[in-house]
Design a protein around this motif. Structure first.
Motif: not given
Length: 124
Positions: A95-124
């Motif tokens: 829904e963001y774009h075709e290569h948007y690969f992310g994960a979301y975790v709530l920290d101890p205070d409820g902040n939404n912490i995300e890590v995202v990779c925008h690189i296509p899987a076949d680029a590796f």
């Protein structure tokens, strides 16, 4: 665009431990502690700062970049190990774009912490 971000946290020691473990796959480490703030980054330059306080509302969303999808998975695993709560397992978010690969975790205070990779899987 951004130089650094500062968050107020309820439990300084708990949050410091969370971020030390959760951000380690990204190469972030505790680089400074001064005047009640803990700074996480690399090369001696803090980019995320936390400080103990009484109010942490409203919660915020922070997204860190990852160079590959394995780093996104490693962040997610370490963040959960450090006491974070799942807010979206690693995966594609077309829904963001075709290569948007992310994960979301709530920290101890409820902040939404995300890590995202925008690189296509076949680029590796």
């Amino acid at each position: 665009m951004l130089d650094h971000i500062g968050l107020i946290v309820h439990d300084y020691q708990r949050s410091k431990g969370f971020y030390q473990l959760a951000l380690s796959p990204l190469g972030y480490e505790l680089v400074s502690e001064m005047a009640g703030w803990a700074g996480f980054g690399w090369g001696g330059k803090p980019q995320l700062l936390i400080k103990g306080g009484s109010s942490t509302t409203p919660a915020v969303h922070i997204a860190f970049s990852a160079e590959d999808r394995e780093t996104v998975q490693a962040f997610y695993d370490r963040a959960l190990e450090a006491g974070g709560k799942d807010n979206g397992a690693p995966g594609l978010r077309p829904e963001y774009h075709e290569h948007y690969f992310g994960a979301y975790v709530l920290d101890p205070d409820g902040n939404n912490i995300e890590v995202v990779c925008h690189i296509p899987a076949d680029a590796f």
